[in-house]
Design an enzyme around this catalytic site. Structure first.
Site, PDB file in Angstrom:
ATOM      1  N   GLU A 147       0.856  -1.174   0.000  1.00  0.00           N
ATOM      2  CA  GLU A 147       0.000   0.000   0.000  1.00  0.00           C
ATOM      3  C   GLU A 147       0.899   1.233   0.000  1.00  0.00           C
ATOM      4  OE1 GLU A 147      -3.353  -0.227   2.625  1.00  0.00           O
ATOM      5  OE2 GLU A 147      -3.628   1.939   2.608  1.00  0.00           O
ATOM      6  N   GLU A 164     -10.535   4.338   9.413  1.00  0.00           N
ATOM      7  CA  GLU A 164     -10.692   3.948   8.012  1.00  0.00           C
ATOM      8  C   GLU A 164     -11.141   2.501   7.851  1.00  0.00           C
ATOM      9  OE1 GLU A 164      -7.608   6.922   5.764  1.00  0.00           O
ATOM     10  OE2 GLU A 164      -6.754   5.055   6.464  1.00  0.00           O
ATOM     11  N   LYS A 172       1.053  10.841  13.202  1.00  0.00           N
ATOM     12  CA  LYS A 172       1.620  11.330  11.937  1.00  0.00           C
ATOM     13  C   LYS A 172       2.198  12.731  12.125  1.00  0.00           C
ATOM     14  CE  LYS A 172      -1.236   8.568   8.831  1.00  0.00           C
ATOM     15  NZ  LYS A 172      -2.045   8.526   7.586  1.00  0.00           N
ATOM     16  N   ASP A 213      -2.551  14.233   6.500  1.00  0.00           N
ATOM     17  CA  ASP A 213      -2.066  12.947   5.980  1.00  0.00           C
ATOM     18  C   ASP A 213      -0.857  13.108   5.071  1.00  0.00           C
ATOM     19  OD1 ASP A 213      -1.949  10.250   5.593  1.00  0.00           O
ATOM     20  OD2 ASP A 213      -3.627  10.132   4.202  1.00  0.00           O
ATOM     21  N   GLU A 243       3.636   9.030  -1.128  1.00  0.00           N
ATOM     22  CA  GLU A 243       2.230   8.926  -1.513  1.00  0.00           C
ATOM     23  C   GLU A 243       1.713  10.239  -2.108  1.00  0.00           C
ATOM     24  OE1 GLU A 243      -0.344   7.787   1.711  1.00  0.00           O
ATOM     25  OE2 GLU A 243      -2.176   8.097   0.557  1.00  0.00           O
TER      26      GLU A 243
END
Lengths: 711, 711
Positions: B173, B297, B366, B371, B399
């Site tokens: 991922e 999530e 984080k 994000d 990402e």
């Protein structure tokens, strides 16, 4: 020691193109003399790549720089150029040899020219020079004498193809060597060095076509976004004589073309494909064509519209014809509405179409009628389908042969099939002659192999699986080559030229295929693999949607015996073979025992040729398979002195997996079949260490190579 | 030329551990003298690996074999051993330095011993020797003077962790460097050399923990079949001081334990986890513990049973405690039933739990509250959560930063966050001090990075992405290191020690992060990426299931202006920061402009500090980002003389992708925002070449790194 480990990484990556330094001083002198002054014309991409290979290989093998001259002169010891560029006096010397070549053939010859011994490499076309270059370097790698060489060689088969079952998400259906080489995300801009090295490896063994995408196809690859990426790959591969093919999803006109149908006789559909083909050729002038899996295992096809395979294939062939492209139409079909023995369906379906396909259609047929089993009798379509060029499809990736953990030298399997006599035009009508077109005089011929190549550092997962890629290419070039010669060539180029290493390890390779037959599917058993992933045994599986997806359908074990009756008392699949073979297969006394349970349902106490009962014979074959692997390990241990630590350890670890899994196959299958035979294991067969329930309980949801769920 | 291309393949694989031959003869002599006679005790796995590294590196760098002695003697020029094994007179010489070390620290010192100049490498524990070994070799690689070295170093953070978001099917991922290194199919028997080289690379930069599996977890990894495989990896990593962690799926007791609940207060569930933990430690005595993503999530968690995060984390902590294991509980939560600004939810949810977690629980946060955007203000939990050790989670994989096609030197981003002052305990309360535990005196500390490592030959897809792995490790060891020093170290070890190469390319690296902010998300814009894959711009996306999944939610563009109001007139997220920052952020006149649109909804004609209107300023920032990439390409072109063809071409091709995509970002975002601002592009901004509709039409169903569908 890490130094070794590091260098081994690089070695695995280099495949059979290692170009190790030659230590034998006599050979070194001979070779150095031959290449002491080279004329090598390189005024186009293919010749440039050939000369680059020289420039990479010779300094490494000979440990010195090599001198090139820009004109042919009397100094030259080696002259490399296409025939038409040679000076007339040289043309006269080699003209007869050149004449017999195909456009891809070549000569490598020692001769006396202007009173001097020289070597000449020539060909009709540039690609012949590239092939000759790789062969010449290979001969050096394998320490062959070159002083009086007289080699005239042309490939016997036109299309020597890899089929990549690679998906656009980079998963590889039935791939066990990592993931797809094609990094679609970074294409077209980023040209991975791997693409070049892939092309080099293929060119070195004469592979000239590659189908980039899975036969379970996604139409998106035909959209401009992907065609731009395909074009970039084609641009790399062209310089190595490799044409790119794509799989064409039959429903693409609906999915990406905004049409409401993909009926092959609909003019809009025909037009859509013609336009699409023109669009592709604008980008890729030497595009090879389409490989199509239609109306098989859920793929769309002409039958969705009441049309047939001829309608579908010819529609695409018409679109491709103006550009010189081919349609390769797969015959691996079986209907969900037909409970005929699956082994019979492709023949039944396609034989009536013989002679009806356009001349740029080839029909691609798996080597056997079921599905790439460890052993199958040859597919009855070979020899029977006389007017249609048939491409034989081998599976190089080991879906049913232990994935990339089992050492199985597949050229032995390929050779067995190619040497099989179909008797369809009398004795000697071998599959090889069907395939190379010589039996019926086809103008097109082809061999396809489902690739075992992925992103693993060593390309194929198992170091010895490289030999299957290599061997496939060599057999595609010459279907009459012996697997023994192929093993010898590959071992020398990959590991060592030391005869004390080669003989036992070559023997290991040549016996490895029979080992896997023994410990998985002896005596004609087949398709008893666990569901979906096909990893490990699942002879008990009986819960799949269609009878012919279940192992129990294929082994038919019951209290009386085991085996699938394909004689007239059963499915009568034998009728699809030439009458001599039909009789041979029908008669339990004449059928070769390796096909016994493929064609016959046989009582447990039937006496085999060696006097054992069938039950004992099956059990002993499974044990023999395990013993074979034990012996392979011993052979490898003995070879240790000729290997570096990393080379030795890598294969040793894999052989240990193979041994574990061979025992798993033996124990699981025998325990299960024992529930029918009710007989004890014979002497010499080891007792299982687990229960049948244990083996049945094993689940492998993430085994590699499973068909992706988006499909 | 192929020779170069081949060697480059190997070079990319070798990361920053290339150990190139040192050409400078003065240095060569100095180093040769230092290692002329080495005493190196290697009576355990860690020391064996350290000595192996010496044996690999020194002969390559110094181009000669190195001599080891089996006893400490007066001949030795270099003595390597743990403190307790040193002779007493040597102990006396280094005792004070050793005393200040942590268990992972080390010394490398020149000193006079028995009237002779020698170098000593020592540490309290074996792992310190291993770290010192890599540092010593690194200093040679980077051509540092070693004659009078006096280096005393210990890591400032306890857990220096990689988080692999690797699935059991080997998809990764948010992975852009191929697929998972973990070849589960061939484990436990087959130990890929990559596992060893991965461990070497990590140890060389001090990474001591690795979470093998995705936080979106699959319970199967906790079954015996997979634990056996995890054990095999742990056995490799142990010799490099690396502990293995797994992600624990909260519903595992149901999925693999046959329980009907995973309620953390249910005694059966508690017992199941205790048994499972005991089972793991039986195999892996130094198992690190669990990383858990719960109730986020779609992942299951304690809230499914009306319990809270403390209940869940403490239950697992209790199971792990007897074995010394940790729970790392992720704070990346946001509720589907809560329409509070997502940036506020983690803080709101976790602050009340401060002080309630068991002492072997760490909460992983984080770096920012949204994000992993190209730029975010630091997460307000840092500094606010005073009694709980917080692990900061960085994303090394890109990402939201152009995948592995964009050159972005992330230590610059990491440094910005670590250097941020939270003001929670007065001025100087930096995030770094929160994380290393010094601000509040935590007994545990940790830094985690979501790995950018995969099966690509060069491990990270982009050669410069290796610098992000390297830099992450270095900053985890010492959060106060400068990104400039890290870039310098990495360039020297990876490419060249030539100052004429280093200075411009280091500058390229150090400016690369601001470039990506400019061309993607300038002035505090964030989360305007296309759906799902996050590849490319999608500021127009407004159709996703939850408001806070949509870019339009984050940029709030309308006729009046653009930006997310997080001041008291909006979501008041600023209240979660210390009051000094709260005031600074609330006031449009004091907020740093790089966070402007993160916290304020600002009119299009608002005047920026440089006098431009906001609209012009945004447009010019996008253009500046594109210009930055053009400049990067120029820099790289100028660096060509110091690179081989393959090194040069590889990065050049990638920079061209980056330029193309930077323009895509600029054009797509400006065309879209222009539909609100209704203003012309200012002078200096290039006109888009495509329409907004074109950019909206782009679809990338097979972009890499998407969450797999089985999840």
């Amino acid at each position: 020691m890490f130094t070794m480990l590091h260098s081994q990484q690089a070695d695995g990556y280099k495949l059979w193109l290692k170009y190790d330094k030659i230590e034998n001083s006599e050979l070194l002198n001979e070779y150095a003399e031959i290449v002491s002054s080279i004329y090598f014309k390189d005024d186009n991409d293919i010749l440039k790549n050939a000369k680059k290979e020289f420039s990479l290989a010779l300094p490494q093998m000979l440990n010195k720089q090599v001198k090139y001259s820009s004109n042919i002169s009397s100094d030259n010891s080696l002259i490399v150029d296409v025939y038409e560029n040679l000076p007339n006096d040289l043309k006269d010397l080699v003209g007869n040899d050149i004449e017999v070549l195909t456009d891809e053939g070549f000569i490598i010859k020692s001769l006396t020219y202007k009173k001097k011994s020289i070597t000449i490499i020539s060909a009709k076309k540039n690609i012949g020079i590239l092939y000759a270059t790789f062969r010449f370097l290979h001969l050096m790698q394998t320490h062959k004498k070159l002083k009086s060489i007289d080699l005239v060689d042309s490939p016997k088969v036109d299309l020597r193809m890899l089929n990549h079952w690679d998906n656009l998400d980079r998963s590889v259906e039935r791939g066990y060597a990592g993931f797809s080489l094609w990094n679609w995300q970074k294409l077209p801009e980023y040209i991975d060095q791997r693409y070049i090295d892939y092309a080099r490896a293929n060119a070195s063994i004469g592979i000239n076509s590659t189908v980039l995408t899975n036969v379970n196809a996604n139409a998106l690859v035909l959209t401009p976004m992907y065609l731009e990426k395909v074009e970039a790959l084609a641009n790399v591969f062209r310089g190595y004589g490799i044409k790119v093919y794509l799989t064409a999803r039959f429903s693409a006109p609906i999915e990406i073309g905004n049409l409401e149908t993909s009926d092959p006789l609909n003019p809009e559909v025909e037009k859509w494909w013609s336009n699409k083909v023109a669009e592709i050729y604008k980008r890729i002038p030497d595009f090879g064509g389409f490989l199509v899996k239609a109306n098989s295992e859920g793929q769309p096809g002409p039958q969705n519209y009441g049309r047939n395979h001829v309608d579908g294939a010819n529609m695409m062939a018409t679109a491709l014809k103006p550009f010189g492209g081919n349609v390769i139409w797969r015959a691996f079909v079986y209907s969900e509405h037909d409970d005929t023995d699956r082994a019979k369906q492709a023949y039944d379906e396609f034989l009536p179409y013989d002679g009806k396909f356009k001349d740029n259609v080839l029909v691609q047929v798996k080597n056997g009628a079921i599905d790439f089993q460890p052993r199958e009798p040859f597919h009855p379509m070979f020899g029977a389908m006389k007017k249609t060029p048939l491409v034989i499809e081998f599976q190089i990736t080991q879906e049913y042969l232990g994935f990339s953990s089992h050492l199985v030298f597949l050229p032995k399997l390929f050779e067995e099939v190619l040497d099989s006599d179909t008797y369809q035009k009398g004795k000697g009508s071998t599959v090889a002659k069907v395939i190379d077109g010589s039996l019926y005089g086809n103008t097109l011929s082809g061999i396809a192999g489902v690739a075992n190549i992925g992103t693993d550092l060593n390309w194929t997962g198992h170091p010895f699986a490289q030999a299957n890629w290599y061997g496939f290419g060599r057999l595609a070039w010459d279907p009459d080559l012996s697997s023994e010669k192929i093993a010898d060539e590959w071992l020398r180029a990959t590991y060592s030229n030391n005869q004390d290493f080669i003989e036992p390890v070559k023997n290991l390779m040549l016996t490895s295929r029979e080992a896997v037959v023994n410990y998985m599917n002896p005596l004609g058993l087949h398709h008893i693999f666990d569901t979906g992933h096909h990893y490990g045994p699942g002879p008990w599986v009986d819960n799949l949607g269609r009878p012919d997806w279940n192992p129990v359908y294929y082994h038919q074990a019951d209290a009386n015996g085991i085996g699938f009756d394909r004689t007239p008392s059963g499915s009568n699949a034998t009728e699809q073979y030439a009458s001599y073979l039909e009789k041979t297969f029908n008669d339990i006394n004449t059928i070769p025992e390796e096909y016994l349970l493929w064609f016959h349902h046989v009582p447990w106490d039937y006496k085999l040729q060696n006097g054992n009962t069938l039950w004992d014979g099956i059990a002993l074959k499974y044990q023999e398979g395990v013993n074979d692997v034990t012996h392979m390990i011993q052979t490898w241990d003995n070879a240790k002195p000729y290997l570096n630590d990393s080379e030795y350890n890598e294969v040793k670890m894999l052989l240990q997996i193979q041994l574990k899994e061979a025992k798993w196959w033996r124990d699981a299958c025998l325990l299960y079949f024992q529930t029918f035979s009710k007989k004890e294991l014979p002497e010499g067969v080891e007792k299982p260490t687990q229960s049948l329930e244990y083996y049945k309980s094993l689940k492998f949801p993430f085994a590699p190579g499973i068909r992706p769920q988006w499909d």
